[in-house]
Scaffold this active site. Sequence first.
Site, PDB file in Angstrom:
ATOM      1  CE  LYS A 117      34.886 -92.736 -47.419  1.00 27.48           C
ATOM      2  NZ  LYS A 117      33.871 -93.341 -48.307  1.00 27.48           N
ATOM      3  CB  THR A 141      66.324 -93.557 -54.644  1.00 27.00           C
ATOM      4  OG1 THR A 141      65.570 -94.608 -54.039  1.00 27.00           O
ATOM      5  CG2 THR A 141      65.893 -93.361 -56.077  1.00 27.00           C
ATOM      6  CE  LYS A 184      46.808 -98.953 -52.590  1.00 23.10           C
ATOM      7  NZ  LYS A 184      45.821 -98.097 -53.297  1.00 23.10           N
ATOM      8  CG  LEU A 196      41.130 -91.242 -39.046  1.00 20.00           C
ATOM      9  CD1 LEU A 196      42.405 -92.030 -38.828  1.00 20.00           C
ATOM     10  CD2 LEU A 196      40.723 -90.527 -37.766  1.00 20.00           C
ATOM     11  N   GLY A 201      68.936 -89.451 -38.671  1.00 19.24           N
ATOM     12  CA  GLY A 201      69.478 -89.877 -39.958  1.00 19.24           C
ATOM     13  C   GLY A 201      70.724 -89.114 -40.351  1.00 19.24           C
ATOM     14  CG  ASP A 202      70.710 -85.518 -41.878  1.00 19.57           C
ATOM     15  OD1 ASP A 202      69.954 -85.296 -40.911  1.00 19.57           O
ATOM     16  OD2 ASP A 202      70.558 -84.971 -42.973  1.00 19.57           O
ATOM     17  CG  ASP A 229      73.544 -81.196 -44.832  1.00 22.87           C
ATOM     18  OD1 ASP A 229      74.534 -81.656 -45.433  1.00 22.87           O
ATOM     19  OD2 ASP A 229      72.370 -81.485 -45.126  1.00 22.87           O
ATOM     20  CB  SER A 277      65.336 -86.175 -35.891  1.00 18.57           C
ATOM     21  OG  SER A 277      66.608 -86.497 -36.403  1.00 18.57           O
TER      22      SER A 277
HETATM   23  P1  8DG Z   1      66.269 -87.423 -39.766  1.00 17.64           P
HETATM   24  O1  8DG Z   1      67.397 -86.628 -40.311  1.00 17.64           O
HETATM   25  O2  8DG Z   1      66.560 -88.006 -38.425  1.00 17.64           O
HETATM   26  O3  8DG Z   1      65.803 -88.471 -40.718  1.00 17.64           O
HETATM   27  O4  8DG Z   1      64.999 -86.455 -39.584  1.00 17.64           O
HETATM   28  P2  8DG Z   1      64.906 -84.866 -39.708  1.00 17.64           P
HETATM   29  O5  8DG Z   1      66.108 -84.234 -39.088  1.00 17.64           O
HETATM   30  O6  8DG Z   1      63.582 -84.466 -39.201  1.00 17.64           O
HETATM   31  O7  8DG Z   1      64.846 -84.634 -41.282  1.00 17.64           O
HETATM   32  P3  8DG Z   1      65.830 -83.893 -42.318  1.00 17.64           P
HETATM   33  O8  8DG Z   1      65.501 -84.469 -43.647  1.00 17.64           O
HETATM   34  O9  8DG Z   1      67.247 -83.930 -41.886  1.00 17.64           O
HETATM   35  O10 8DG Z   1      65.312 -82.389 -42.349  1.00 17.64           O
HETATM   36  C1  8DG Z   1      65.522 -81.527 -41.268  1.00 17.64           C
HETATM   37  C2  8DG Z   1      64.386 -80.563 -41.165  1.00 17.64           C
HETATM   38  O11 8DG Z   1      64.357 -79.649 -42.260  1.00 17.64           O
HETATM   39  C3  8DG Z   1      63.040 -81.209 -41.216  1.00 17.64           C
HETATM   40  O12 8DG Z   1      62.718 -81.769 -39.971  1.00 17.64           O
HETATM   41  C4  8DG Z   1      62.168 -80.061 -41.596  1.00 17.64           C
HETATM   42  C5  8DG Z   1      63.023 -79.243 -42.529  1.00 17.64           C
HETATM   43  N1  8DG Z   1      62.626 -79.480 -43.925  1.00 17.64           N
HETATM   44  C6  8DG Z   1      61.354 -79.345 -44.430  1.00 17.64           C
HETATM   45  N2  8DG Z   1      61.343 -79.627 -45.760  1.00 17.64           N
HETATM   46  C7  8DG Z   1      62.611 -79.942 -46.103  1.00 17.64           C
HETATM   47  C8  8DG Z   1      63.209 -80.323 -47.331  1.00 17.64           C
HETATM   48  O13 8DG Z   1      62.553 -80.440 -48.368  1.00 17.64           O
HETATM   49  N3  8DG Z   1      64.556 -80.556 -47.324  1.00 17.64           N
HETATM   50  C9  8DG Z   1      65.285 -80.432 -46.174  1.00 17.64           C
HETATM   51  N4  8DG Z   1      66.598 -80.682 -46.221  1.00 17.64           N
HETATM   52  N5  8DG Z   1      64.725 -80.089 -45.005  1.00 17.64           N
HETATM   53  C10 8DG Z   1      63.421 -79.859 -44.950  1.00 17.64           C
HETATM   54  O14 8DG Z   1      60.395 -78.976 -43.758  1.00 17.64           O
HETATM   55 CA    CA Z   2      68.226 -84.577 -39.887  1.00 22.27          CA
HETATM   56 CA    CA Z   3      69.248 -83.147 -43.079  1.00 24.28          CA
END
Ligand code: 8DG
Ligand code: CA
Ligand code: CA
Length: 335
Positions: free
Chosen positions: A62, A103, A74, A64, A191-192, A256, A182
């Site tokens: 708490k 989802t 929790k 933090l 993830g993408d 994308d 990422s």
């Molecule tokens: P991942 O794909 O490996 O799971 O991670 P990521 O690359 O960090 O996440 P992402 O969902 O592909 O989004 C890429 C970046 O876009 C994210 O790191 C920060 C920015 N972003 C936000 N908010 C949002 C949002 O609402 N939608 C999307 N598409 N991107 C966002 O800060």
């Molecule tokens: Ca991504």
């Molecule tokens: Ca993305």
Amino acid sequence: MSKRKNPSDTDNLNGDFCDFLMELAEYEKNVSRNIHKYNAYKKAASVLASHHKRIESGEEAKKLNGIGEKIAKKIEEFLQTGKLKKLENIHEDEEAQAINLLTRISGIGPVKAAELVREGIKTIEDLRKNHEKLTHHQMVGLKYFEDFEAKIPRTEIEEIEKKLKGLINKLDPEFTVTICGSYRRGKKESGDIDALITHPSVKTSDGKKKNKEHEKLLKKLVDGLKGLVTDTISLGDTKFMGVCRLSEDLPARRLDIRLIPCEQYYCAILYFTGSDVFNKSMRAHALEHGFTLNEYSLRPIGSTGVPGEPVPLSSEEEIFEYIDYPFKKPEERSV
Ligand code: 8DG
Ligand code: CA
Ligand code: CA
């Protein structure tokens, strides 16, 4: 935004708490549709993930920033009993589980998932029998459900990057391509794939007539990616959402591509590199220093509170300099 995330990295001393908090977060987002609770759980998980020591009581948690009474309770319950009643109830709730499952399909959000479950469609198999209920995006998501769930190894994105840059360069060597997300933060898997592209001829300041020519630019570019791109989810003037595959023996991957005007490129790269938590804290810092920062621009806020003209930028570093924020390399932005 890709689904299922977990800030619990290997050096996270509070990983088990983060896991259950992220599961509660998903539940709030997908089933309860309570975005405030979702954010609260995510924030708490992120704070715990970066905490330097193992939390040993709810009281301690708490203290933090970002952990209130309810979440602290929790954590205490989890420490005392090794489980969480709320989570156990959720696990037993068949409808909640079905909504959570649906989802996970790209293009299916909480509202659509609930609608499908109400109609008795609760499994991937059910969906495959009822695909006429789905949009094109959702159908592509369903087609590649298993593939899209798999993380993409960094080495594979490196290959895709090479191929993507090669093909785009062949069309026009003046294109600049940056894979953000990422991957740019140095993660071992993603993830993408979030590709940002710009070209010296693509400008925000262009008049309407010139923009007309650029309308087709992304379409032409995507046409040049045959051999890498296998499906289109959607294709507009500035954003392509689709699927790519390096070779037959590898899974299909979500790709994308955004076409960004060159004046906005550095703000866009910063934004799409994330993480979203990092972006939020940087935006807040910008505001404290009299600037408003978003994916398009950095603008000073005048004495009247109205944002001025965008600051001209020629690097990502300059954004940090303007707002007096110590520069963080992309690898340091995974908060
Ligand atoms: P991942 O794909 O490996 O799971 O991670 P990521 O690359 O960090 O996440 P992402 O969902 O592909 O989004 C890429 C970046 O876009 C994210 O790191 C920060 C920015 N972003 C936000 N908010 C949002 C949002 O609402 N939608 C999307 N598409 N991107 C966002 O800060
Ligand atoms: Ca991504
Ligand atoms: Ca993305």
